[in-house]
Each structure stands twice: as C-alpha cells, then as structure tokens.
Motif scaffolding. Structure first.
Motif, PDB file in Angstrom:
ATOM      1  N   ASN A   1       0.400   5.587  -0.205  1.00  0.00           N
ATOM      2  CA  ASN A   1      -0.475   6.754  -0.220  1.00  0.00           C
ATOM      3  C   ASN A   1       0.252   7.903  -0.907  1.00  0.00           C
ATOM      4  OD1 ASN A   1      -1.467   9.467   0.950  1.00  0.00           O
ATOM      5  ND2 ASN A   1      -3.059   8.057   1.618  1.00  0.00           N
TER       6      ASN A   1
ATOM      7  N   PHE B   1      -0.808   2.655   5.857  1.00  0.00           N
ATOM      8  CA  PHE B   1       0.172   3.111   4.870  1.00  0.00           C
ATOM      9  C   PHE B   1       1.550   3.259   5.523  1.00  0.00           C
ATOM     10  CE2 PHE B   1      -3.871   4.755   3.140  1.00  0.00           C
ATOM     11  CZ  PHE B   1      -3.837   4.145   1.897  1.00  0.00           C
TER      12      PHE B   1
ATOM     13  N   LYS C   1       0.827  -1.195   0.000  1.00  0.00           N
ATOM     14  CA  LYS C   1       0.000   0.000   0.000  1.00  0.00           C
ATOM     15  C   LYS C   1       0.871   1.258   0.000  1.00  0.00           C
ATOM     16  CE  LYS C   1      -3.613   0.245   2.653  1.00  0.00           C
ATOM     17  NZ  LYS C   1      -4.499   0.231   3.833  1.00  0.00           N
TER      18      LYS C   1
END
Length: 593
Positions: A125, A354, A123
């Motif tokens: 961001n 994140f 993940k």
C-alpha cells in the motif's frame, strides 16, 4: 533477462560445488552476495563481494576464498576471466556474446523490459499526497504526488501488487476552519457582508483561509442553497458547509492530480473511520496486548504539541516499539487525538491485508515517523512494516529569482499554476521532481527546466528518444524494404558492433533490469532518473562520434547488416528510455519541437 542476477546464481552454484568438494563449509548464507558493475570499468564487467561476506562464516581469509571461487568460475562458459582484487573482491570479464544476448532480450521484451518478479505479487500500500481538503494543492504536494506515483509504478514493475491510496483528513479541526472561511465568502456572495468586512475578519484571524478559490466555492454554494445559511446558527450551518467544502475541495484536488497524471485506486475518509468505530477498535486491539494505560506525560522540550496535556490521558506504549516517548490516544475530555485516527487508518490497512505499507509525508512530518512505525509494529505483532518517505520542500525560482506568491491561493503557489506555466506541463514537472532523492531539497527554476540543453535532464533524456526515432526514419529511408520490427532487429548480427562506446552502451542497456530492482528495493525512484541520464549521455556521445567519424554513423548507406546492428543498439536504448519514462509517467517523445 537480468544478467547480473544470472551471474549471482552462477556464483551461488559455484560456492555449492566448492562446498560439495569440501573446500568450504556447507550451508553458508549467500543472501548478501551482490553482483554489480565495478566502479572502474577498467577492472572488468562485473564485481562480486562473495568472498568478503562469506569469509568469516567460512573461516577463511577473503583472498583465499576469492582465489578458490575464481578458479571454479573460470570453468564456466561465458567467463573470460575471474581476478581477485584488493581485500577479496572478485572482478569478472564475461564473453561478448552474453552482452549480445542481453541486447536481444531487451529488444524482444519491448516495453516490459526490466519487469521483475522480485516482489512475488506481495501486496504493498502506497499512500501519498493526502493533502488536507482545505484548498488546492501547492507545489510541495506536487513533489509528494510525483514521488508516490513513480514509486508505486516502480514497485508494480518489480512485481508487487500495488494499491495507490489517498487518506482524506476530513475529521479534524482544520475542516471546521475551512467551513467558517467558506461561510464568510458565502456571506459576501449573498450580500450579507461586504468584501471589506470579510477582509477585516480575515485580518483579525476570524477566518484563517482567504484564498480566492473559496470565492468560486461560495458562488457554487449560493447557487445550490440560495440564502439558506445567511441567518442560520453556526450549529446548523457548520456541518453542512463542512461537508460541502470538503466535497468541493476534493474536486479541486482531484482535478489538480489529474492534470499531473496522478490517479489513486482508493480514497479513505478519516471521518468515515471515526464514524464506523474504527478508532475504538484499534484502541481495543492495543488494549488486548496491554499497551494502553492512563498517565501524565512529561512536557516535551520546545513548542508544546496539540495532543499534550498536564492531566491524565489515555496513552499508547509507543516507547516499547522504538519511539522516544509514549503517545496520547485520547485527551482528558475523551476526544481522540490525530494520532489515534492515524493508528485506526493503519490498522485498517493491515486488516485489508497490507503487511507492506509506504507513507509519503512532507518534511514537516518528520517527528511523526517513529510513532507511526511503532503503532504498525504493535498492531501487527511485528509482521507488518511501514516505510515513511519524507519529501523535502521545493524552492520555486524563475531565472534565479524567487517566484511570487499566488493570489488565488493567498499564501502559496498552487501546483496547477506551475503545471500550466508556458513550456512546463506535467512531463517536465514530474521528471524534475525525480531528479533528486525525496529527502533532499530541490530547486525548480522555470527558466532552467524549459531550456533545450544538455543541462536540462528531462530535455536531455527525451531528446535521446527523439533522436533515436530519427535514426529509425533515416534507416527506413536508406533501406525502404528492410524490416525494422523488434524481432528483425533482435536477429541482427550484433558482432558487427565493435567500437568500445557501442559495447559500452550495450552494457548499460543490459544493466537496466538490475537498476529497476535496486531502485524498487530501496524505494528510490530517483535512481532511475540518474540511470536514464547515463543511457542518454552514452547515446548522445555515440551520435556526436558518428558526426566526427563517418564510419561510425548509425546508418551507413549500402551496408544493411551493419546499419541493422546499429539500429538494434539504438532501439535497445529506446526500450530502456521508454521503460523508464513510463515508470515516471512521462511521455517518450518521437520528435522535439
């Protein structure tokens, strides 16, 4: 297919075999080995630094290790030569059939060519734009928007799970400034004061925003509320107009972003974080680690920042995590600093899972980088990483002359004005914004970015794609019954491509997956703009060569096998151009008009 990664694997296997034979120590760290095209194509097809990075751990001279590795690699199918060079580099020449295989792989992959599993679904961001909701976006915001959007698309192509986020700064003093300016425009709309009186107040700095966009917003407010706020006290109208102004400004901003082809997955409100107590929670998270104390900071040199006071404040031990000094979270009156809200926001990202965060800031936020990275390290106990990308200013020109300021915005040129300028549009703007590294100044000249010449990079690349489509049309006209599907082209006899420039283009096509991974790893999408320009240049050179030498034309009447092989090469180039332009959010044109 990433042919360079395949050869890195072969090199690591060859080193393991040498270790098994006792020629080199076992367990060497091979993570820093690279395989890439040599700077001078005359040196070979690939170069590796394996001997250079392993010689010390192996207790050998680089050249001796390179000699042993070369001998091992020469036993492999597909390696024509392996020659040590210089202090220990190793240059490889590989069998022609491997380049053919790479081209077939590109044709079979189509739009997904260059997709990678490098990210492993991690993940990430990516927060970008995050313009204050006080007016329409300017061209500087546009550069950050394009960079962030392209970086997010690039990371997704490289196998990361990307979330595109916009942070709405709706809790600071700037939104009160917006509300007061809106109230002034509203008073004019209701006839409570004259335009001359508004202008006088603007001149006297009673209002700090005077752009014409607030005229439209004030008219909307008047239509909704009538004269309700004309005689009201500021304590009553300020929160109402603040909320209304933010909402309307975000409508403008989202419209501008949509015109640029930018859509975020998440919009996070600073005010929402504050009201939910997230700032206090982030402070508590730091307090549990003993990273909060009360103290008085030394005055910084130069201009004093808003959050410095000559009195005791609540401070974060940012200097323990790489920042120059500790930073205030609360002022002496107990109010939060901007930094405190930003810490809460990044803490919220971390809580959402994140560990990899990317912030795209304007160049004027350079002094904010270390403190935010320090906060992320502290909040995550070092498990999360924040990369801050600074976007330098854009200098707008028209035929070498500076573009005048916008009347609508009052003090700057709006992004929408640039996009809507004749001959520009989102595709030209997006591509040009990616032709320089994000932290390098960029000049955007209306005349140059709209001219149809090889000096205009977006035209040059799109023209290559359009030209290639015309080659396909010519092929269909010459061989109306022939199959032009990707599957059929992948089955062409590619050994018929014998010209050096044809093979050179084939090698460029094969390098695309490596280019994607390198750009993603470095967080530098502009690298792809350079690569696309190189691919387009190689194709245009072949086109021109065919005009001078008829036997090298892409479509040779009566010779289906050769024409199909050349169309396969052309369509491999199309695959790379289309793949790259999709990352940039730019249309791959079939015709240029």
């Amino acid at each position: 297919m990433n042919i360079y990664n395949e050869f890195k694997t072969l090199i690591v296997q060859a080193l393991a075999a040498l270790a098994a034979d006792g020629a080199i120590p076992a367990g060497l760290d091979t993570s820093k080995i690279t395989v890439e095209p040599p700077r001078d194509p005359a040196h070979g097809d690939m170069a590796t630094n394996a001997a250079m990075v392993l010689c010390k751990a192996a207790g050998m001279k680089p050249r001796d290790l390179a000699d042993q590795l070369a001998a091992r690699l020469m036993t492999l199918d597909g390696v024509d030569s392996a020659e040590p060079a210089g202090p220990g580099f190793l240059n490889l020449r590989i069998a022609r059939g491997l380049w053919d295989r790479a081209l077939r792989s590109a044709l079979q992959a189509g739009a997904s060519y260059g997709d990678s599993q490098m990210g492993g679904g991690e993940k990430v961001n990516v927060e970008y734009v995050s313009a204050n909701p006080t007016g329409p976006m300017h061209v500087g915001h546009g550069r950050g928007a394009v960079f962030g959007d392209a970086l997010a698309a690039l990371l997704a192509k490289a196998g990361y799970a990307v979330t595109k986020e916009y942070y709405v700064n709706d809790a600071g003093a700037q939104v009160d400034v917006l509300a007061r300016a809106l109230h002034g425009r509203y008073l004019v709309a209701c006839g409570a004061i004259s335009q001359a009186e508004f202008d006088r107040r603007l001149e006297a700095k009673e209002y700090q925003y005077g752009g014409d966009y607030l005229v439209e917003t004030a008219e909307i407010l008047k239509s909704r509320d009538g004269d309700r706020w004309v005689a009201a006290d500021e304590a009553e109208w300020l929160p109402a107009l603040r909320a209304f102004g933010i909402s309307e400004m975000m409508v403008l901003i989202k419209q501008d972003l949509l015109a640029l082809g930018v859509e975020h997955n998440v919009f996070t409100s600073e005010l929402g974080l504050v009201q939910a107590g997230q700032v206090a929670k982030a402070k508590e998270a730091l307090e549990t680690q003993g990273l909060i104390y009360t103290g008085v900071l030394e005055p910084p040199k130069g201009k004093l920042p808003d959050d410095w006071e000559p009195r005791p404040q609540t401070l974060f031990r940012a200097s323990q995590f790489g920042d120059e000094v500790d930073r205030p979270l609360q002022k002496s009156d107990g109010s939060w600093t901007y930094f405190a809200s930003d810490i809460a926001y990044h803490h919220d990202k971390y809580v959402r899972g994140f560990n990899q965060m990317i912030d795209v800031f304007g160049a004027d936020h350079g002094g904010y980088v270390k403190r935010m990275q320090a906060a992320v390290k502290a909040l995550s106990a070092g498990t999360a990483h924040l990369d801050v990308k600074l976007c330098q200013l854009v200098k707008l020109m028209d035929n070498g002359e500076p573009v005048k300021m916008s009347k609508r915005a009052g003090t700057f040129i709006t992004l929408r004005e640039v996009i809507d300028h004749p001959g520009i549009g989102k595709d030209v703007f997006r591509f040009i914004m990616l032709t320089r590294k994000n932290d390098a100044p960029l000049e955007f000249d209306y005349a140059k970015v709209t001219e149809q010449s090889k000096d205009n990079p977006v035209f040059y690349v799109q023209y290559a794609h359009a030209r290639a489509c015309s080659v396909q049309r010519n092929f269909i006209e010459a061989f109306p019954d022939a199959d032009v599907s990707a599957e059929a082209l992948a089955g062409a006899d590619l050994s018929l491509l014998a010209d050096d420039d044809e093979v050179g283009l084939m090698k460029l096509i094969a390098a695309w997956p490596r280019a994607v991974e390198q750009a993603a790893e470095s967080h530098e999408p502009h690298r792809l703009a350079y690569f696309l320009h190189d691919v387009a240049s190689a194709f245009h050179a072949l086109w021109n060569k065919g005009r001078e030498h008829t036997h090298l034309r892409f479509v040779e009447a009566g010779n289906l096998p050769l024409s199909r092989a050349r169309l396969a090469l052309v369509w491999g180039m199309v695959t790379v151009i289309a793949s790259g332009l999709s990352v940039f959010g730019v249309e791959a044109k079939k015709e240029m008009r």
